[in-house]
Design a protein around this motif. Structure first.
Motif, mmCIF file in Angstrom:
data_model
loop_
_atom_site.group_PDB
_atom_site.id
_atom_site.type_symbol
_atom_site.label_atom_id
_atom_site.label_comp_id
_atom_site.label_asym_id
_atom_site.label_seq_id
_atom_site.Cartn_x
_atom_site.Cartn_y
_atom_site.Cartn_z
ATOM 1 N N PRO A 1 0.804 -1.230 0.000
ATOM 2 C CA PRO A 1 0.000 0.000 0.000
ATOM 3 C C PRO A 1 0.836 1.278 0.000
ATOM 4 C CG PRO A 1 -0.840 -1.548 1.621
ATOM 5 C CD PRO A 1 0.446 -2.124 1.114
ATOM 6 N N ILE A 2 2.054 1.200 0.580
ATOM 7 C CA ILE A 2 2.880 2.416 0.634
ATOM 8 C C ILE A 2 4.042 2.235 -0.344
ATOM 9 C CG2 ILE A 2 4.298 3.863 2.161
ATOM 10 C CD1 ILE A 2 2.520 2.880 4.480
ATOM 11 N N HIS A 3 4.044 3.026 -1.443
ATOM 12 C CA HIS A 3 5.081 2.792 -2.455
ATOM 13 C C HIS A 3 6.372 3.541 -2.176
ATOM 14 C CE1 HIS A 3 4.286 6.689 -4.313
ATOM 15 N NE2 HIS A 3 3.005 6.380 -4.405
ATOM 16 N N SER A 4 6.295 4.619 -1.388
ATOM 17 C CA SER A 4 7.502 5.415 -1.137
ATOM 18 C C SER A 4 7.588 5.742 0.341
ATOM 19 C CB SER A 4 7.431 6.740 -1.899
ATOM 20 O OG SER A 4 7.249 6.520 -3.272
ATOM 21 N N ILE A 5 8.725 5.440 0.940
ATOM 22 C CA ILE A 5 8.906 5.773 2.360
ATOM 23 C C ILE A 5 10.017 6.815 2.456
ATOM 24 C CG2 ILE A 5 9.488 4.853 4.636
ATOM 25 C CD1 ILE A 5 8.362 2.178 3.819
ATOM 26 N N TYR A 6 9.668 7.977 2.955
ATOM 27 C CA TYR A 6 10.608 9.106 2.970
ATOM 28 C C TYR A 6 11.279 9.270 4.332
ATOM 29 C CZ TYR A 6 8.191 10.983 -1.179
ATOM 30 O OH TYR A 6 7.644 11.171 -2.430
ATOM 31 N N ARG A 7 12.501 9.760 4.303
ATOM 32 C CA ARG A 7 13.181 10.245 5.510
ATOM 33 C C ARG A 7 13.913 11.517 5.119
ATOM 34 N NH1 ARG A 7 10.328 6.809 7.286
ATOM 35 N NH2 ARG A 7 10.958 4.792 8.127
ATOM 36 N N LYS A 8 14.011 12.468 6.053
ATOM 37 C CA LYS A 8 14.817 13.671 5.799
ATOM 38 C C LYS A 8 16.242 13.354 6.224
ATOM 39 C CE LYS A 8 15.017 18.132 4.828
ATOM 40 N NZ LYS A 8 14.512 19.351 5.395
ATOM 41 N N VAL A 9 17.212 13.776 5.407
ATOM 42 C CA VAL A 9 18.616 13.506 5.745
ATOM 43 C C VAL A 9 19.107 14.612 6.683
ATOM 44 C CG1 VAL A 9 20.943 13.204 4.806
ATOM 45 C CG2 VAL A 9 18.959 12.345 3.534
ATOM 46 N N MET A 10 19.498 14.220 7.896
ATOM 47 C CA MET A 10 19.871 15.193 8.930
ATOM 48 C C MET A 10 21.373 15.458 8.968
ATOM 49 S SD MET A 10 16.856 15.618 9.738
ATOM 50 C CE MET A 10 16.870 16.778 11.069
ATOM 51 N N SER A 11 22.162 14.489 8.504
ATOM 52 C CA SER A 11 23.614 14.724 8.361
ATOM 53 C C SER A 11 24.081 13.860 7.195
ATOM 54 C CB SER A 11 24.359 14.367 9.651
ATOM 55 O OG SER A 11 24.166 13.013 9.956
ATOM 56 N N ASP A 12 25.174 14.275 6.554
ATOM 57 C CA ASP A 12 25.625 13.571 5.342
ATOM 58 C C ASP A 12 25.686 12.050 5.556
ATOM 59 O OD1 ASP A 12 25.907 16.084 4.429
ATOM 60 O OD2 ASP A 12 28.086 16.018 4.159
#
Ligand code: HEM
Length: 545
Positions: free
Chosen positions: A384-395
């Motif tokens: 059901p979920i095709h894309s799971i996002y995370r924000k990059v907090m450090s390189d």
């Protein structure tokens, strides 16, 4: 027009233009700007991508014409087509532009591990999702609090989903199914016994009915026929890709979302207050379980926190489970042989000599191997979920195994990017799964099957406790419909119980037929992957069970 021309004249004073331009009639000058400026912007953007050297430490960027807008249309229309085509061109790691965001996609088991198994100092779900979820769930929970608090909230949720609680659900779900099919859909022996329905619509109703009867509690179930349904609809209208892209637009749907959030939160608060006063009798449901919960530092969940967790649970389970049950039933309607095998599984295990069945229990569900395989296979092909996002907090340094072989340097995903996992890509990877595009539940029954073995190998991986009980890390598994790592789903067992009981009820009592000329296509324009125009008919079997 004169206003536009004044602006253009001002612009013209800033940019050197040839002599002939000033003698052109005004409308032609406007047309030249309207066509010329975008062409120039697109031309420069293309030139930059094809002619200028790129930073070899950054993942390759998917070619796109329009800056800022980037690959939004290509990705949004069919994300899997986009992922597979980009994988062909760029390998398992590439960046694309999505309405001003730089999103780095990390594919395959190694890619999933990089984002879903990332440390909190490197990746953040909170920063990726809070603008979407907080206006819907409410403040103080899930992505509107530090990750460490979310982990404890997940532990509280798990403690409300004990085996004892799950054991009590199948009979309640069955009752809801019986009522829904016989009365709402009107398929019963006293009326015409066959009916054409929009499956997604029917499943959405059945999922909210059964979730409220079990996990959400008696008061929510009782309110479903009234104001609650409208509140849910308005709140749900705030959970769309548009809200994800643009958190604050002055649109009526955003206003309705905010009003509904407040009203729904107050609704749960009232339930809690009434229960505390002893004014209502209720089962030991999720609200009751959350009421006793305290964070590790001794601070108890407030009534507001509980209300917002309940909203989060309602939303988390609704579309995921209604889409999954719809896809599973569509495949069953499309495959009479499989449908008959599932029916025979029920007859052999639970059939009475008089043609009826004994009631399904929680333990029985585990015995239904073909049913289990059908749900697993549905989730493999229709996560059901095709894309799971995370924000990059450090390189994030990328392991060499994920960098393209031709590149000399190892990549770094820079702070400020988003990193995306798309577990559905490994779930449909023809290199991992034989006939990956063919719905084949039996692949899960074949002990020696390549896929089952691969999944087994990973699910027996290292056990980790992120704060909500030990789970197998599973971040490198090729099969992750429920995610992996610290944000892994805690509703899996509930979802399986709910889905299994609903499908069993249908298989035992009805036959099904697809009422569209071809198997429904996928709609990727909603947050959750759904079937388009899923029309089927249900026909009552000979005996009522
Ligand atoms: C077929 C049904 C379901 C599927 C396929 C599914 C899938 C997922 C996935 C992929 C994630 C991970 C999201 C991420 O990593 O960002 C997740 C998380 C979660 N799900 Fe589910 N889910 C289902 C049903 C449910 C139900 C019924 C509930 C509640 C009872 C639920 C509650 C949650 C919660 C609380 C999280 C944790 C979010 C986090 O830690 O960030 N899910 N689910």
């Amino acid at each position: 027009m004169s206003e536009i021309l004044t602006q253009l004249d001002l612009l013209q004073q800033q940019i050197p233009v040839p002599q002939w331009y000033s003698v052109l009639p005004a409308p032609i000058r406007v047309v030249l700007w309207v066509i010329g400026l975008p062409t120039l912007i697109i031309g420069l953007n293309v030139f930059r991508q094809v002619a200028l050297p790129r930073n070899k430490n950054l993942p390759p960027v998917v070619f796109h014409y329009i800056p800022w807008f980037g690959s939004a249309a290509y990705y949004g229309e069919d994300p899997y087509k986009f992922f597979f085509e980009c994988r062909e061109k760029y390998g398992d790691l590439f960046t694309f532009i999505l309405m001003g965001r730089r999103v780095t996609v990390a594919l395959g088991p190694k890619g999933n591990n990089l984002s879903l198994g990332g440390k909190t100092s490197q990746v953040s779900a909170e920063d990726a999702y809070t603008h979407l979820t907080t206006p819907v769930f409410g403040k103080g929970v899930v992505y509107d609090c530090p990750n460490e608090m979310l982990m404890q909230q997940k532990k509280f949720i798990k403690s409300g989903l004990t085996t004892e609680a799950l054991q009590s659900y199948p009979p309640l779900i069955r009752d809801e199914c019986q009522e829904y099919f016989a009365n709402t859909l009107g398929i019963n022996p006293s009326r015409p016994s066959s009916k054409k329905v929009d499956l997604l619509h029917a499943m959405a109703e059945l999922i909210i009915l059964t979730a409220s009867r079990t996990l959400q509690g008696k008061e929510v179930r009782e309110s479903l026929n009234g104001s609650f349904a409208k509140l849910f609809e308005d709140l749900d209208g705030g959970f769309t890709p548009l809200n994800f892209m643009f958190p604050n637009l002055p649109l009526p749907s955003y206003k309705r979302r905010d009003v509904a959030q407040k009203a729904m939160s107050d609704f749960y608060m009232k339930i809690i207050e009434n229960r505390r006063k002893g004014e209502t009798d209720h089962e030991h449901d999720m609200i009751a379980s959350l009421q006793g919960c305290k964070y590790r530092n001794g601070v108890p969940l407030t009534d507001r926190d509980i209300s917002h967790i309940m909203i989060a649970l309602l939303m988390a389970g609704q579309h995921t489970s209604s889409a999954t049950s719809s896809w599973a039933l569509l495949h069953l309607a499309d495959s009479p042989e499989l449908y008959e095998s599932l029916y025979q599984e029920q007859r052999t295990k639970f059939g009475n000599p008089d043609g009826t069945f004994r009631d399904l229990t929680y333990e029985d569900i585990k015995e239904c191997k073909l049913l289990d395989a059908t749900i697993r296979e549905t989730l493999r092909m229709h996560a059901p979920i095709h894309s799971i996002y995370r924000k990059v907090m450090s390189d994030i340094p990328v392991p060499p195994s994920l960098s393209a072989p031709s590149e000399q340097a190892s990549y770094v995903i820079p702070k400020g990017h988003y990193i995306m996992a798309a577990p559905g890509v490994s779930q449909m990877d023809p290199l991992i799964w034989q006939d990956s595009k063919v719905f084949t539940p039996t692949r899960w029954l074949d002990e020696a099957g390549v896929a089952a073995a691969a999944v087994e190998q990973y699910s027996k991986s290292e056990q980790v406790d992120y704060g909500f009980g030990a789970v197998s890390k599973g971040t490198e598994s090729p099969y992750q419909p429920f995610g992996a790592g610290r944000h892994r789903c805690v509703g899996e067992q509930f979802a399986y119980t709910q889905l299994s009981t609903i499908i069993t009820y249908i298989v035992r009592n009805y036959t099904m037929k697809l009422e569209v000329p071809e198997f429904p296509k996928t709609n990727y324009r909603t947050m959750i992957v759904q079937p388009m125009n899923p029309l089927v008919s249900f026909t009552l079997r000979k005996q009522e069970v």
